[in-house]
Design a protein around this motif. Sequence first.
Motif, short mmCIF file in Angstrom:
data_model
loop_
_atom_site.label_atom_id
_atom_site.label_comp_id
_atom_site.label_asym_id
_atom_site.label_seq_id
_atom_site.Cartn_x
_atom_site.Cartn_y
_atom_site.Cartn_z
N SER A 60 0.84 -1.19 0.00
CA SER A 60 0.00 0.00 0.00
C SER A 60 0.88 1.24 0.00
N VAL A 61 0.29 2.36 -0.43
CA VAL A 61 0.96 3.65 -0.43
C VAL A 61 0.05 4.66 0.28
N ALA A 62 0.59 5.78 0.66
CA ALA A 62 -0.24 6.84 1.24
C ALA A 62 -1.24 7.31 0.19
N CYS A 63 -2.48 7.49 0.60
CA CYS A 63 -3.52 7.88 -0.36
C CYS A 63 -3.33 9.30 -0.88
N SER A 64 -2.45 10.06 -0.25
CA SER A 64 -2.10 11.39 -0.76
C SER A 64 -1.11 11.31 -1.91
N GLU A 65 -0.50 10.13 -2.10
CA GLU A 65 0.42 9.90 -3.21
C GLU A 65 -0.35 9.35 -4.41
N ASP A 66 0.32 9.28 -5.56
CA ASP A 66 -0.31 8.72 -6.76
C ASP A 66 -0.72 7.28 -6.49
N HIS A 67 -1.95 6.95 -6.88
CA HIS A 67 -2.42 5.58 -6.72
C HIS A 67 -3.56 5.33 -7.70
N THR A 68 -3.80 4.07 -8.02
CA THR A 68 -4.84 3.70 -8.98
C THR A 68 -5.89 2.78 -8.38
N ALA A 69 -5.78 2.50 -7.09
CA ALA A 69 -6.74 1.60 -6.43
C ALA A 69 -6.92 2.00 -4.99
N GLU A 70 -8.15 1.81 -4.48
CA GLU A 70 -8.47 2.08 -3.09
C GLU A 70 -9.39 0.98 -2.56
N THR A 71 -9.06 0.44 -1.41
CA THR A 71 -9.87 -0.61 -0.80
C THR A 71 -11.09 0.01 -0.13
N TYR A 72 -12.29 -0.41 -0.58
CA TYR A 72 -13.51 0.17 -0.03
C TYR A 72 -14.36 -0.82 0.76
N ALA A 73 -14.00 -2.09 0.75
CA ALA A 73 -14.74 -3.07 1.55
C ALA A 73 -13.82 -4.24 1.90
N VAL A 74 -13.86 -4.65 3.14
CA VAL A 74 -13.10 -5.82 3.60
C VAL A 74 -13.95 -6.57 4.61
N GLY A 75 -13.57 -7.80 4.88
CA GLY A 75 -14.29 -8.56 5.90
C GLY A 75 -14.03 -10.04 5.76
N ASP A 76 -14.69 -10.81 6.61
CA ASP A 76 -14.61 -12.27 6.55
C ASP A 76 -15.69 -12.80 5.61
N LEU A 77 -15.36 -13.82 4.88
CA LEU A 77 -16.35 -14.49 4.05
C LEU A 77 -17.40 -15.15 4.95
N PRO A 78 -18.64 -15.26 4.48
CA PRO A 78 -19.67 -15.90 5.31
C PRO A 78 -19.32 -17.36 5.57
N ALA A 79 -19.82 -17.85 6.70
CA ALA A 79 -19.47 -19.21 7.15
C ALA A 79 -19.82 -20.27 6.12
N ASP A 80 -20.92 -20.08 5.36
CA ASP A 80 -21.33 -21.11 4.41
C ASP A 80 -20.41 -21.19 3.19
N LEU A 81 -19.44 -20.26 3.09
CA LEU A 81 -18.48 -20.32 1.99
C LEU A 81 -17.10 -20.79 2.45
N HIS A 82 -16.96 -21.07 3.73
CA HIS A 82 -15.65 -21.46 4.22
C HIS A 82 -15.17 -22.79 3.64
N ASP A 83 -16.10 -23.65 3.23
CA ASP A 83 -15.72 -24.93 2.64
C ASP A 83 -15.79 -24.92 1.11
N ALA A 84 -16.06 -23.74 0.54
CA ALA A 84 -16.13 -23.63 -0.93
C ALA A 84 -14.75 -23.81 -1.54
N ASP A 85 -14.72 -24.28 -2.78
CA ASP A 85 -13.46 -24.36 -3.51
C ASP A 85 -12.92 -22.96 -3.75
N TYR A 86 -11.62 -22.87 -3.83
CA TYR A 86 -10.94 -21.58 -3.98
C TYR A 86 -11.45 -20.78 -5.17
N ASP A 87 -11.76 -21.46 -6.28
CA ASP A 87 -12.20 -20.78 -7.49
C ASP A 87 -13.65 -21.15 -7.85
#
Length: 264
Positions: A60-87
Amino acid sequence: MSPVPHHLRTLAALLAVATLCLAGCGDQSAPAADEKAPELGACRVLTPEDVAKPSNDTDSVACSEDHTAETYAVGDLPADLHDADYDSAELGSWAYETCSERFMDFLGADDSLVMRTVLSWAWFRPSEAAWDDGARWYRCDVVGGGEQSKDYVQLPTTAKGLLLGLPKDRWMVCAEGATVSGSVKVPCTETHDWRAVTTISLDSLGKDYPGDRLVEVKTRDFCSSSVGAWLNYPVDYDYGYTWFRQAEWEAGNRRSVCWAKTPK
């Protein structure tokens, strides 16, 4: 715009940085770097090549510097997807719905506007190694371009609320080329031949994919009239349209985009 929606188009993940322990080390090794949930609001310099890969460990870089992406949502996947295949398709569908809704909320846009912006989103998971070790977080990033962008545009310090009111042309998508299909998508402040002006929701066609032909005909007929209205009903005008096929339909996309030919 391509047959894949700008914002969907990206099933990416963070790369694990494994820490190996030589013989004689203690029993515990340091955790892989992406086993921890990512930081909300973090900014990065991502490229189309970065988001096309299944994993990414860009610092990551400081958001005051040049950047092309910003993270707007993060979290844990729901429990019913914990056993899902990676793809798995189930995981992809959940990410599409979650990141799409939060993308609109974050930018201050509706369904139609987000289909006509040069901005898109990418979602990220732990690396396969971290996934196998039990990591189950997700991350959604707004990025300054779509799948057919040659380069991403720089974002402001934060993209929050960027599309509220009447968005500036620098954030709206246009196309440079003889036809819309396969053309390079650029911000409307750059030289272009086409502008994305309206969209049509095809939810009325039902839950199951109705077939390429019906989707295309519905899109074409709507775009013919809506672009004419947008241009104030000239005698002669050119229009184009982009629509999305079964894979995108099943992921949740139900909108086609109408394009007006712009004067030189």
